[in-house]
Design a protein around this motif. Sequence first.
Motif, PDB file in Angstrom:
ATOM      1  N   ILE A 152       3.976   2.648 -11.185  1.00  0.00           N
ATOM      2  CA  ILE A 152       4.620   1.841 -10.184  1.00  0.00           C
ATOM      3  C   ILE A 152       3.658   0.309 -10.606  1.00  0.00           C
ATOM      4  N   LEU A 153       2.368   0.447 -10.666  1.00  0.00           N
ATOM      5  CA  LEU A 153       1.413  -0.685 -10.978  1.00  0.00           C
ATOM      6  C   LEU A 153       1.842  -1.213 -12.232  1.00  0.00           C
ATOM      7  N   LYS A 193       6.620  14.300   1.603  1.00  0.00           N
ATOM      8  CA  LYS A 193       6.277  13.472   2.710  1.00  0.00           C
ATOM      9  C   LYS A 193       5.031  12.544   2.318  1.00  0.00           C
ATOM     10  N   SER A 194       4.035  13.294   1.601  1.00  0.00           N
ATOM     11  CA  SER A 194       2.744  12.900   1.740  1.00  0.00           C
ATOM     12  C   SER A 194       2.340  12.183   0.680  1.00  0.00           C
ATOM     13  N   ILE A 195       3.256  12.275  -0.425  1.00  0.00           N
ATOM     14  CA  ILE A 195       2.984  11.348  -1.590  1.00  0.00           C
ATOM     15  C   ILE A 195       3.394  10.023  -1.828  1.00  0.00           C
ATOM     16  N   ILE A 196       3.433   9.223  -0.714  1.00  0.00           N
ATOM     17  CA  ILE A 196       3.987   8.023  -0.755  1.00  0.00           C
ATOM     18  C   ILE A 196       2.991   6.845  -0.784  1.00  0.00           C
ATOM     19  N   SER A 235       0.861  -1.324  -0.047  1.00  0.00           N
ATOM     20  CA  SER A 235       0.076   0.160   0.257  1.00  0.00           C
ATOM     21  C   SER A 235       0.946   1.381  -0.064  1.00  0.00           C
ATOM     22  N   LEU A 236       2.306   1.089   0.188  1.00  0.00           N
ATOM     23  CA  LEU A 236       3.289   2.329   0.069  1.00  0.00           C
ATOM     24  C   LEU A 236       4.025   2.353  -1.233  1.00  0.00           C
ATOM     25  N   ALA A 237       4.048   3.219  -1.772  1.00  0.00           N
ATOM     26  CA  ALA A 237       4.887   3.254  -3.106  1.00  0.00           C
ATOM     27  C   ALA A 237       6.470   2.839  -2.546  1.00  0.00           C
ATOM     28  N   THR A 238       6.829   3.589  -1.393  1.00  0.00           N
ATOM     29  CA  THR A 238       8.200   3.421  -0.822  1.00  0.00           C
ATOM     30  C   THR A 238       8.587   1.909  -0.439  1.00  0.00           C
ATOM     31  N   ASP A 239       7.415   0.978  -0.521  1.00  0.00           N
ATOM     32  CA  ASP A 239       7.539  -0.378  -0.493  1.00  0.00           C
ATOM     33  C   ASP A 239       7.965  -1.212  -1.458  1.00  0.00           C
ATOM     34  N   PRO A 261      14.516   0.791  -5.984  1.00  0.00           N
ATOM     35  CA  PRO A 261      13.134   1.020  -5.408  1.00  0.00           C
ATOM     36  C   PRO A 261      12.238   1.657  -6.612  1.00  0.00           C
ATOM     37  N   ALA A 262      11.114   1.341  -6.502  1.00  0.00           N
ATOM     38  CA  ALA A 262      10.218   2.094  -7.634  1.00  0.00           C
ATOM     39  C   ALA A 262       9.989   3.638  -7.368  1.00  0.00           C
ATOM     40  N   LEU A 263       9.975   4.115  -6.314  1.00  0.00           N
ATOM     41  CA  LEU A 263       9.840   5.718  -5.915  1.00  0.00           C
ATOM     42  C   LEU A 263      10.933   6.231  -5.810  1.00  0.00           C
ATOM     43  N   GLY A 264      11.461   7.017  -6.812  1.00  0.00           N
ATOM     44  CA  GLY A 264      12.916   7.941  -6.495  1.00  0.00           C
ATOM     45  C   GLY A 264      12.469   9.487  -6.419  1.00  0.00           C
TER      46      GLY A 264
END
Length: 326
Positions: free
Chosen positions: A258-259, A275-278, A3-7, A19-22
């Motif tokens: 990412i999906l 901070k809030s867009i993860i 549920s988190l892009a950072t994971d 990691p998918a989110l950079g």
Amino acid sequence: MPSLATDVVFKLNNGKTIPALGLGTVSATDPRDVKDQVITAVKAGYRHIDTAWYYGTEKYIGEALKELFDEGIVKREELFITTKVWPSFWHSPEKSVDQSLQDLGLDYVDLVLQHWPVALHGDENGQPPAPKDKDGNLIYDDDPATGTKFIETYNKLEDLVEHTTKVKSIGISNYSIPKYRTLLPHIKKHKPVVNQIEYHPQLPQQELVEYFQNQGILIAAYSPVGSDGAPVVKLPLIQKLAEKYGVSTNEIADAYHILQGRIVLPRSSNLQRIKSIIGLPQLTKEELDELYQIGAQNPKRYITDEWGYGIGFKWWTGDTLSKVFD
Ligand SMILES: NC(=O)c1ccc[n+]([C@@H]2O[C@H](COP(=O)([O-])OP(=O)(O)OC[C@H]3O[C@@H](n4cnc5c(N)ncnc54)[C@H](OP(=O)(O)O)[C@@H]3O)[C@@H](O)[C@H]2O)c1
């Protein structure tokens, strides 16, 4: 999907992971601001930082990393750092990487990308980054459409990953299919792991994306909200989906990539936004297709830099060179 892009982590074709989110690190105003952006991102869970010699922000990223390491917030091996070699440094990519490592305060980077597959006329220090003649045209060291010096750069990057400890993986950026087809027979051993390109729901590049995915090369999407002014977050469908999932429009724009197995590289000078867009809203296949249709019907490229002229991309405003590939 988490549920988190950072994971989310993807596998590269050399067995390593990314990691998918950079976090993107182009500076909008003052490059020194990037220090706090990096610290904020890493504290929020980002583990991937996308930078480049050309951005002029590596020194400030280096300051951020030192602070994060000294305070024990993260260890070097937990981060994935990408830098890039600018075309005016095409002849000396190792020198460019050395400069980036020095500014970043690192012994190695996880990924080095060839920033653009062209050769600009820079001196031994890559200066000036955008050389111009008296008529204001870029000065190249060979023809941007038909030249082959960009292959030498890629081969030198291969030498770096093969013979030094400075670089873990190599990749490419702004490669069209014709440019990659020209490079392919000359790759000695190390295939690119990533091709970084502009990509968002308004820029349909299905053919390009499928081509690189079939080659085992991950796509990394830059300008995920269309760069300055963020036109993509204003799209009615993005807004509708944000409301439906109770997330920000940025999280919809990131989830679109990412999906579907693509890395995404958002940038912001707004620490609260970083901070809030993860979150990673679980959009359905139908919703992803609907997002794709926006660009299929009304394509729009927002980054149309001159060094992209003639290299085989569609919808490049002002491009007078791509006819070579028609
Ligand atoms: N390889 C290449 O050639 C290449 C080219 C371009 C970019 N990149 C990489 O990709 C990264 C991201 O691309 P990008 O810098 O073009 O931009 P982007 O992430 O698409 O757009 C960032 C801009 O959108 C604004 N924004 C974001 N969300 C917003 C919202 N909800 N409402 C209003 N404004 C919003 C940001 O403003 P705020 O600052 O106010 O948030 C910022 O000005 C770069 O930093 C770089 O690392 C690579």
